[in-house]
Design a protein around this motif. Structure first.
Motif, PDB file in Angstrom:
ATOM      1  N   GLN A 483      99.966  21.479  -1.885  1.00  8.26           N
ATOM      2  CA  GLN A 483      99.163  21.510  -1.108  1.00  8.26           C
ATOM      3  C   GLN A 483      97.465  21.176  -1.133  1.00  8.26           C
ATOM      4  O   GLN A 483      96.991  20.550  -0.720  1.00  8.26           O
ATOM      5  CB  GLN A 483      99.581  22.314  -0.081  1.00  8.26           C
ATOM      6  CG  GLN A 483      99.437  22.764   1.321  1.00  8.26           C
ATOM      7  CD  GLN A 483      98.883  21.264   2.290  1.00  8.26           C
ATOM      8  OE1 GLN A 483     100.966  20.709   1.960  1.00  8.26           O
ATOM      9  NE2 GLN A 483      98.420  20.845   2.743  1.00  8.26           N
ATOM     10  N   SER A 486      97.308  17.378  -1.951  1.00  7.89           N
ATOM     11  CA  SER A 486      97.211  16.791  -0.787  1.00  7.89           C
ATOM     12  C   SER A 486      95.481  16.773  -0.626  1.00  7.89           C
ATOM     13  O   SER A 486      94.511  16.105   0.340  1.00  7.89           O
ATOM     14  CB  SER A 486      98.111  17.080  -0.639  1.00  7.89           C
ATOM     15  OG  SER A 486      97.895  16.277   1.092  1.00  7.89           O
ATOM     16  N   ASP A 487      95.115  17.942  -0.254  1.00 11.20           N
ATOM     17  CA  ASP A 487      93.487  18.624   0.664  1.00 11.20           C
ATOM     18  C   ASP A 487      92.688  18.345  -0.339  1.00 11.20           C
ATOM     19  O   ASP A 487      91.501  17.589   0.550  1.00 11.20           O
ATOM     20  CB  ASP A 487      93.946  20.289   0.916  1.00 11.20           C
ATOM     21  CG  ASP A 487      94.473  20.480   1.658  1.00 11.20           C
ATOM     22  OD1 ASP A 487      95.362  20.162   2.800  1.00 11.20           O
ATOM     23  OD2 ASP A 487      94.891  21.641   1.534  1.00 11.20           O
ATOM     24  N   ALA A 489      92.694  15.760  -1.973  1.00 16.07           N
ATOM     25  CA  ALA A 489      92.944  13.848  -2.953  1.00 16.07           C
ATOM     26  C   ALA A 489      91.753  13.747  -0.697  1.00 16.07           C
ATOM     27  O   ALA A 489      91.545  12.794  -0.699  1.00 16.07           O
ATOM     28  CB  ALA A 489      94.057  13.376  -2.533  1.00 16.07           C
ATOM     29  N   GLN A 490      92.356  14.111  -0.053  1.00 19.25           N
ATOM     30  CA  GLN A 490      91.935  13.891   1.433  1.00 19.25           C
ATOM     31  C   GLN A 490      90.424  13.750   1.643  1.00 19.25           C
ATOM     32  O   GLN A 490      89.990  13.358   2.183  1.00 19.25           O
ATOM     33  CB  GLN A 490      92.449  14.538   2.533  1.00 19.25           C
ATOM     34  CG  GLN A 490      93.821  14.751   2.747  1.00 19.25           C
ATOM     35  CD  GLN A 490      94.288  15.287   3.820  1.00 19.25           C
ATOM     36  OE1 GLN A 490      94.359  16.112   4.613  1.00 19.25           O
ATOM     37  NE2 GLN A 490      96.609  15.163   3.744  1.00 19.25           N
TER      38      GLN A 490
END
Length: 666
Positions: A483, A486-487, A489-490
């Motif tokens: 998670q 992913s954060d 990467a965003q």
């Protein structure tokens, strides 16, 4: 030049001729005015001469009447003297016949009302008889007066004296018996009755007859009416017979003859009316001459003004027919005035592409009233050159208030539009170059921004692979790490997306924004770098949204440039000077952002030059950042300036933007 000189001479000749005509008109009016004045002078002289003759005649008549009164009064007193002598003669014939003498004396008193009393005194002053008897007013016996009458042997008079019967005078006559004095007869004569009975009515109707003393004070008067013409009185001495007495005749104010006065008044009135009429005609001619001169001057001024205008003037009637053009309009469209006057639409100077639009506009103007209007159109000259025209149409109203057409003011905006297009092109190029410059300067910032999320991604990916390779990890143990990966990467994608949006911007597209959000986004680009360098940002924002209409990317570019300059000014300084202060305030009209650092500040002498292109306080700077920022703000109707600071450490820059009237949805 020859035509202008001829026109000027013609105008001068016209003015000279007008002046000559005005002078002739003035003399024409002056001749009858002089004649009227001469007539009035003659009439006044005639009246004066007549008045003088009448006055002389009046004075002559006054003298004659006064002499008549004086002679008549003397005659009456002489009559009294004769009768008194007769009475004395009766006494001389028979002094013992007192009853007869008394009866005759009473008879004299009864027929002469002027007689108040008749008394007979002895030579030694003893009263023998008096008629009528018992009268209170008796003779004031004066021995000197009795002696005077005996000495002259005729009646003598005393001075007037005042008694209960008014002003009286004593007349004393001697009485003899055998040539010896038998005494004196005294008669008291009333002066009031003397005047009232012996001044005839035709004299009393015109004059006041008075007996006056030597000082001019009246003793008695025939009339109680006060005369109004004291200057014309006539005085005759009545001494003798009355000592110190004068007869004064004073005329009343006589009524002038009505006829001559009416005729004179009518002549004078008509003369005044004629003079007034001439004066009014003179003033009217003067006003007309002045109005004609003012009209000629105004026409010449308006003609010169219209000929010197750099704006085309064109008047059309309600059907679109051209009724007036000025020289500038003729020069603008390339046609002469005689070719344009009377021309109906469509006009030959209309460009082909606006022909239908011009006809439609003419129809609309004919049917939509008299409201002024403004529009832009295009003309074509006879040589084929196209020109852009800005037209201002206003209703043409005549002197009666009737709408008779339209007056248009036409301005050639061809060069202006070319300059605006060139300026717009240059502005777009400047903004594009500014974005490219800023993009290059942001490359290092982008590397720092992406380095942290990419490093975090690498670390979480490596840890997850190691756990998977160990074979002992459970899926739930990888959830948190994946998670976080992913954060990060965003976050990296968001940074790349912002740069992509900024680079592809090509023109200013103002939209409704909250200035707080723009400021926060701009600060986020450099916040991590400032924190890593040991500093921090002190940002103060209002609680409520600050609405502005702006291009968010361009405003972010300005803020980012100013914040980055503030950060670079504090590099290498102690931690207490690594602080940036950013505040946002607003009033009723504008919002102001202030960015303050505690760095090295602006070098002395460069405060007024830092916004000049290619002048920079940095050794490696190009000197374009601040000029570009100011240009962007000015395109948004904002400002950028250097705020004076009380100390020499650091600098403060302020930028302002006008507030939007629309509210931002929460």
């Amino acid at each position: 030049m020859k035509f202008r000189h001829t026109a000027a001479n013609s105008q001068d000749n016209s003015q000279s001729l007008s002046g000559f005509r005005a002078s002739v008109r003035d003399y024409t009016l002056a001749i009858p005015l002089l004649a009227i004045l001469l007539i009035v002078t003659l009439i006044v002289a005639l009246i004066w001469m007549t008045s003088r003759d009448n006055q002389s005649e009046t004075e002559k008549k006054l003298t004659t009447d006064a002499l008549w009164v004086e002679q008549y009064l003397r005659f009456q007193l002489q009559t009294f003297e004769t009768e008194l002598r007769d009475l004395g003669a009766d006494i001389e014939r028979d002094p013992q016949q007192k009853d007869t003498i008394r009866t005759k004396a009473q008879h004299l008193v009864s027929i002469h009302s002027e007689f108040i009393d008749i008394s007979w005194f002895t030579p030694d002053g003893q009263l023998l008889e008096s008629a009528p008897p018992g009268l209170n007013v008796i003779a004031d016996y004066k021995p000197a007066l009795a002696e005077h009458s005996r000495l002259f042997g005729k009646p003598v008079y005393s001075s007037p004296r005042h008694t209960s019967e008014g002003w009286v005078v004593d007349m004393v006559a001697p009485v003899y018996n055998n040539n010896r004095s038998a005494g004196t007869i005294w008669v008291i004569i009333s002066l009031d009755r003397l005047l009232s009975r012996n001044v005839p009515w035709w004299v009393a109707g015109k004059y006041q007859v008075s007996l006056t003393d030597s000082g001019g004070d009246p003793l008695i008067s025939k009339s109680s009416i006060m005369p109004t013409n004291d200057q014309a009185r006539h005085t005759i001495s009545f001494d003798p017979p009355l000592t110190g007495t004068y007869i004064t005749v004073t005329p009343y104010q006589s009524r002038a003859a009505i006829g001559p006065i009416v005729i004179s008044a009518a002549i004078i009135g008509l003369t005044i009316l004629v003079i007034i009429n001439l004066w009014m005609a003179y003033r009217q001619n003067r006003r007309r001459a002045a109005a004609e001169h003012a009209l000629r001057t105004e026409y010449a001024f308006r003609q010169a003004m219209e000929n010197s205008l750099t704006i085309g003037m064109r008047a059309r009637d309600r059907d679109g027919r051209i009724i007036y053009v000025n020289p500038e309009f003729c020069r603008m469209v390339g046609y002469e005035e005689k070719q344009l006057i009377g021309m109906m639409p469509p006009h030959p100077y209309w460009a082909p592409e606006i022909m239908s639009e011009g006809i439609q506009r003419q129809n609309d103007m004919r049917s939509t009233g008299i409201a002024p209007r403004e529009f832009e159109t295009r003309f074509i000259r006879p040589d084929g050159k196209l020109i852009d025209i800005q037209v201002y149409e206003a209703p043409l109203i005549d002197a009666d208030g009737t709408h008779i057409g339209w007056m248009g003011s036409l301005v050639d905006v061809t060069e202006k539009k070319k300059l605006e297009e060139a300026r717009q092109t240059e502005a777009e190029k400047l903004q594009h170059n500014a974005r490219l410059i800023t993009m290059g300067e942001m490359a290092s910032t982008l590397a720092h921004e992406l380095n942290q999320p990419l490093a975090a991604i690498t670390s979480y990916a490596t840890g997850s692979l190691n756990l998977l390779q160990s074979g002992t990890v459970q899926p739930v143990d990888l959830t948190g790490a994946l998670q976080k990966l992913s954060d990060q990467a965003q976050r990296a994608g968001t940074i790349v997306h912002r740069v992509h949006d900024f680079v592809r911007k090509r023109s200013v597209t103002p939209e409704q924004h909250d200035l707080r959000k723009i400021l926060q986004d701009a600060a986020s680009f450099v916040s991590s770098d400032i924190i890593k360098g040991g500093g921090h940002i002190d940002m103060r924002l209002p609680d409520m949204p600050v609405a502005v209409r702006a291009d968010a990317v361009l405003i972010q570019q300005v803020l980012l440039n100013l914040i980055r300059n503030a950060r670079e000014a504090a590099i290498g300084l102690p931690r207490n000077r690594q602080k940036l202060h950013i505040s946002l305030e607003s009033d009723e009209h504008e919002a102001v952002i202030t960015i303050t650092d505690h760095g090295h500040g602006i070098p002395e002498g460069m405060e007024n030059e830092i916004f000049t292109p290619f002048i920079s306080s940095k050794s490696e700077g190009m000197g374009m950042g601040l000029p570009i920022c100011r240009s962007i703000l000015e395109s948004h109707k904002g400002r950028l300036w250097l705020l004076a600071t009380p100390d020499t450490q650091g600098a403060s820059f302020c930028l302002s933007l006008p507030l939007s009237t629309q509210e931002i949805a929460q």
